[in-house]
Every structure is written in structure tokens, then in C-alpha cells.
Design a protein around this motif. Structure first.
Motif: not given
Length: 518
Positions: A157-181
Motif C-alpha cells: 500500500m505504501y508503494f501504491l500510494i507513493a508511486r501511483w498516487g497524485s499530489g503530495a503522494k510521498v508525504p502521504a505515504a510516509n505518514r501512512f507507513i509511520l502511523y501504521t508501523l
């Protein structure tokens, strides 16, 4: 049946591994096309196996764990490869297989694109690995295996957001992975405490013991750690802040699976682990969970109202993400009541939310593809987007999903919220009835606010003057591949609303079994 359940997990795992081999041909374009077709066929096969599993399930004994496999895996620490399904997990497995197949079918024609996007083969590999983790979470019956399955979904899910997402996708993916981990790490501490004190990680054995052998303080500490970890994924207020960014940035299929399945992993864990394994600790913490759930219902609804008002520049995907915070609040409230009625309502609301919000994210993704934006002010323009006039089928589906989400009787969203509030009206022994009645009243207010913001969205997006200039020259109506991907969700939303016994007949005996020490 146990062979079918094992095949459900092995097939997508082998498919994910196959995407690493050069089997799709040397031509990149043709290879991408074959990989996407392979994903559709494989997830379709998994869905067929799921239907076989559901058809073979003994519906006269939904409280009994069926299709079980129980073999030693890591004897040194007592971890076993223990799989099975009952009336609690079967509907979630069916929902997961269905949504994954529909997302694969949709992606075959509408793969997210952009700069520096990897090949479709990489997308398919991550997508199939995500399916493995989601299905395994609902099938495993060992605490450490549950943790492992819970973690498997994070990286894809991290890579689906960070690589195939849009907008501020990398910060959003980073926040997702940090919170859930971080939440998963806290949850693991609770699992280790239970396993160390009880001498086993087997969820069936722990449920049968029903907390015996675990002191009250041990149960409270373990329940707190597990509850916090699962609440991050649920997501419960105030641990929800990763969700709106993740949904806003995620590609359409990522948002569908994130809302339709990943959020359910947290609430499923609460029912499967907390209720039967540490009942005394859960009873101690239930009033606080109920309070956070009630606040989450109001907070999510008010946030959506703020985003829906004209001039707020509210993103429609972000609005639906905040609506999930409110809807999952009803699930948490039902669980916190510790009653069969409330927990059954929570499980029903889980399935209903997966169907309805999955359909909403599909629709909003289609609007974003057509308009190039999900900004509500841009979509609605001066008089409204006028989907009823410009794309009537698209507008009708969006209005249907919206009224289902607000809990219109006769559709799936109604029953879960009603039963969750009814459970709060008469909570389990040992819980403060005045407190839970207060939570019920707040939840009732949340239903009114939900109706308000969803009707505002319908008015601004579906109504308006079709003769006014539109943000795009031509707005395509419902396409065939979209109809194929979305019609099952709409049909099941109607079926579950008209025939709630289809789900409640499965979950009720299993819930009573868990609450009674099953």
C-alpha cells in the motif's frame, strides 16, 4: 474446504512472485497489458474459490471454526500455521476477494499514470501481495501470524500510494507507513504479553480460556496496547490523521482497498482478539473506546460539512475519507457496547461501509479522471456540476451511494448504524448505561450531520444547470468497464439492506460464541 482456504492465500502469493520473472514478453507495452490481464484472471480465480468456500460453509454452525488447518510452523516459540473461518471472518474474506477482483478489472482499463511511474508488472506484483496480506488477516488464528499478515499489507500500500498516487503522494505515504508501523509495534507488545503469560499464541485456545490465567492488570495492559494498535488502522479519533492524506493521494483502486478492506482489519482484530481473549481488560477500557467513537462520529461529520460548503476548496476524496472516520466510529461504538446486538451491528456496518465507500471512491476517481480534479468547487462550478443532465448514469450512481452512506432504510448503511446505537442504548453489564446512552445520542446527532453533508454533495455535484459552461468540454457517462466494476457493489448494497439476515445470520451465533468465551 481447508484446501480451498489455503489456495486462496497461495494463488495470489504465487502470482506476485511470478511478476518478478520475465514471463510476460520482451515488449514493455505488451508485457504491461498481459500483466494486467493476468491480475484480473488470478483475482477472478480467487473470487471463485471464495464463492466455493462460502457455498461449502456449514451455515447451520457459523460459530464453529471451519476449513481449519493447524500445523506447527515455528515450534521454538509455539507459532502454528493455524487457519480457519467462521461467521465473523467469512463475510470479510468474501468482501476482500470481491473488491480486489473489481479493482483488478478496473485497473486493466484505467491504470494510474504519471511521470516516473513503474511498469504495470510492478503494480500487479504489489497488488497481488496486498491481496495475500488482506485475506490472511481474516483467515489466521495465531496472534503472531495475525501480526505478520497485518504487516504484509503495509509495504504494497505504501508503494501504491507513493508511486501511483497524485499530489503530495510521498508525504502521504510516509505518514501512512509511520502511523501504521508504530501502531503495529504497540499491538505486538500486547500480543507478546498475552503469549508470554498464557503460554500460547493460538487464538482459539486463548478465546476458549476467556481470560483465565491472565490477571486483571495483565489484561488491562494487553488490551490497551492491542486497542491502540488496532485503533490506528480502524481509524479511531484522534489516531486518524494519516487517513485523509492517504486517501487524497492514493490512486482510485488504492483508496477503494484502503477504505473497503484495510480499515476493517483493525475493527476485526478488536472483535477477534480483544473480546474473547482479554474480556476483563476490554470491559475496563470499553467506556473510553465508546467515548472516542462518539467523538469520531461527530468530528468526521463536522469535517465533511466544512469541506462540502461552497468556497471551502474541499477535495471530494478527502471528504469521503473523513466520512470514513465517522462511519467507523459507529463500528467502534457497537464493539464498545460489548453486547451481541452492538457487535453484530459493528460487523454489519463493516461490510456495508466496504461496499458503499468502495463504490464512492470508484465514482469520485472517475470524476477526477474526467475533470482532472476532485476539488468540489471546481466540479460544481457556479450552478452545480449537473451530472443528472450531463452524465445521468454517473449522477444516479453517485446519488445512490450517497443516500446509502447516510443510512437510508432499505440500503446496507442503515442496519449497522441502527444496531450499533441500539447496543449503546443497553450496554453489557458492568458498563455505565448513562454514559453509553450519551454516546448513542451523540451518534444520532452524527447521523443528522452525515445526511446534511452528503445531501449538500449530491446537490452540488448532481444538480445544476447543464446548459452552463462545464469545466470540461465533454463529460463521458458510465463506461462499460466502469459498469462492470461498480454494479456488483450497488447490487450488494441493495441486497444487504433488504435482506440483513444474510449477514446477521452468520455473525450472530459466532459473536455470542466469542462473547461467551468461545
Amino acid at each position: 474446504m481447508n484446501a480451498v482456504l489455503i489456495a486462496l492465500l497461495v494463488l495470489p502469493l504465487l502470482g506476485a512472485a511470478l511478476t518478478l520473472a520475465p514471463v510476460f514478453g520482451p515488449d514493455p507495452t505488451a508485457a504491461d497489458r498481459r500483466a494486467l490481464r493476468f491480475s484480473t484472471v488470478l483475482t477472478g480465480a480467487v473470487l471463485v474459490l471464495t464463492v466455493v468456500l462460502a457455498a461449502s460453509f456449514d451455515h447451520d454452525e457459523p460459530a464453529r471454526m471451519q476449513a481449519t488447518t493447524d500445523v506447527a510452523w515455528i515450534p521454538a516459540i509455539g507459532v502454528r500455521l493455524h487457519l480457519g473461518v467462521d461467521g465473523v471472518s467469512l463475510p470479510l474474506i468474501v468482501l476482500t476477494s470481491l473488491l480486489t477482483f473489481l479493482c483488478a478489472l478496473y485497473s486493466e482499463r484505467r491504470l494510474p499514470s504519471g511521470e516516473n511511474v513503474p511498469s504495470a508488472r510492478a503494480f500487479v506484483g504489489l497488488f497481488l501481495l496486498l491481496e495475500v496480506g488482506m485475506l490472511a488477516t481474516f483467515a489466521v488464528l495465531d496472534l503472531l501470524l495475525f501480526f505478520l499478515a497485518f504487516e504484509i499489507v503495509l509495504i504494497p500500500m505504501y508503494f501504491l500510494i507513493a508511486r501511483w498516487g497524485s499530489g503530495a503522494k510521498v508525504p502521504a505515504a510516509n505518514r501512512f507507513i509511520l502511523y501504521t508501523l508504530l501502531g503495529s509495534a504497540v499491538m505486538l507488545l500486547g500480543f507478546l504479553l498475552i503469549g508470554g503469560k498464557a503460554g500460547t499464541f493460538d487464538m482459539q485456545a486463548l478465546a476458549a480460556a476467556h481470560g483465565s490465567g491472565l490477571s486483571h492488570s495483565t489484561q488491562v495492559i494487553a488490551a490497551l496496547a492491542i486497542m491502540v494498535g488496532l485503533a490506528v488502522k480502524a481509524p479511531a479519533w484522534p489516531l486518524h490523521s494519516w487517513l485523509p492524506d492517504a486517501h487524497t493521494a492514493a490512486p482510485t483502486v488504492g483508496s477503494v482497498l484502503l477504505a473497503g478492506v484495510l480499515l476493517k482489519m483493525g475493527t476485526y482484530g478488536l472483535v477477534r482478539v480483544l473480546l474473547p481473549v482479554v474480556p476483563d481488560g476490554t470491559t475496563t477500557l470499553a467506556p473510553y473506546l465508546g467515548a472516542f467513537a462518539a467523538v469520531g462520529i461527530l468530528y468526521g461529520s463536522l469535517a465533511c460539512l466544512a469541506l462540502a460548503r461552497p468556497g471551502a476548496k474541499g477535495d471530494l476524496k478527502r471528504l469521503i475519507a473523513y466520512s470514513s472516520v465517522g462511519h467507523m466510529g459507529f463500528v467502534l461504538l457497537g464493539i464498545a457496547s460489548l453486547t451481541p446486538v452492538g457487535v453484530n451491528g459493528a460487523l454489519f456496518a463493516n461490510i456495508a461501509h466496504g461496499l458503499i465507500t468502495g463504490l464512492l471512491f470508484f465514482l469520485v476517481g472517475a470524476l477526477k479522471d474526467r475533470y482532472g480534479t476532485a476539488d468540489l468547487d471546481t466540479l460544481s462550478g457556479a450552478t452545480g456540476a449537473a451530472l443528472y443532465g450531463r452524465a445521468p448514469r454517473l449522477g444516479a450512481l453517485l446519488a445512490f451511494a450517497a443516500v446509502a452512506s447516510l443510512g437510508l432504510p432499505g440500503l446496507a448503511g442503515f442496519w449497522g448504524e441502527l444496531l450499533a446505537m441500539f447496543g449503546a442504548f443497553d450496554p453489557a453489564d458492568g458498563l455505565s448505561r448513562p454514559a453509553f446512552v450519551t454516546y448513542m445520542v451523540l451518534a444520532g446527532l452524527g447521523t443528522l450531520l452525515t445526511a446534511a453533508y452528503l445531501l449538500i454533495v449530491v446537490k452540488r455535484v448532481c444538480m445544476g444547470d447543464p446548459k452552463q459552461p462545464a469545466p470540461v468540454a465533454e463529460l463521458a457517462d458510465l463506461r462499460p468497464y466502469e459498469a462492470a466494476s461498480w454494479t456488483p457493489l450497488a447490487a450488494l448494497t441493495l441486497l444487504a439492506g433488504l435482506w440483513p439476515a444474510l449477514l446477521l445470520g452468520l455473525s450472530d451465533p459466532a459473536v455470542k460464541h466469542l462473547l461467551g468465551g468461545g
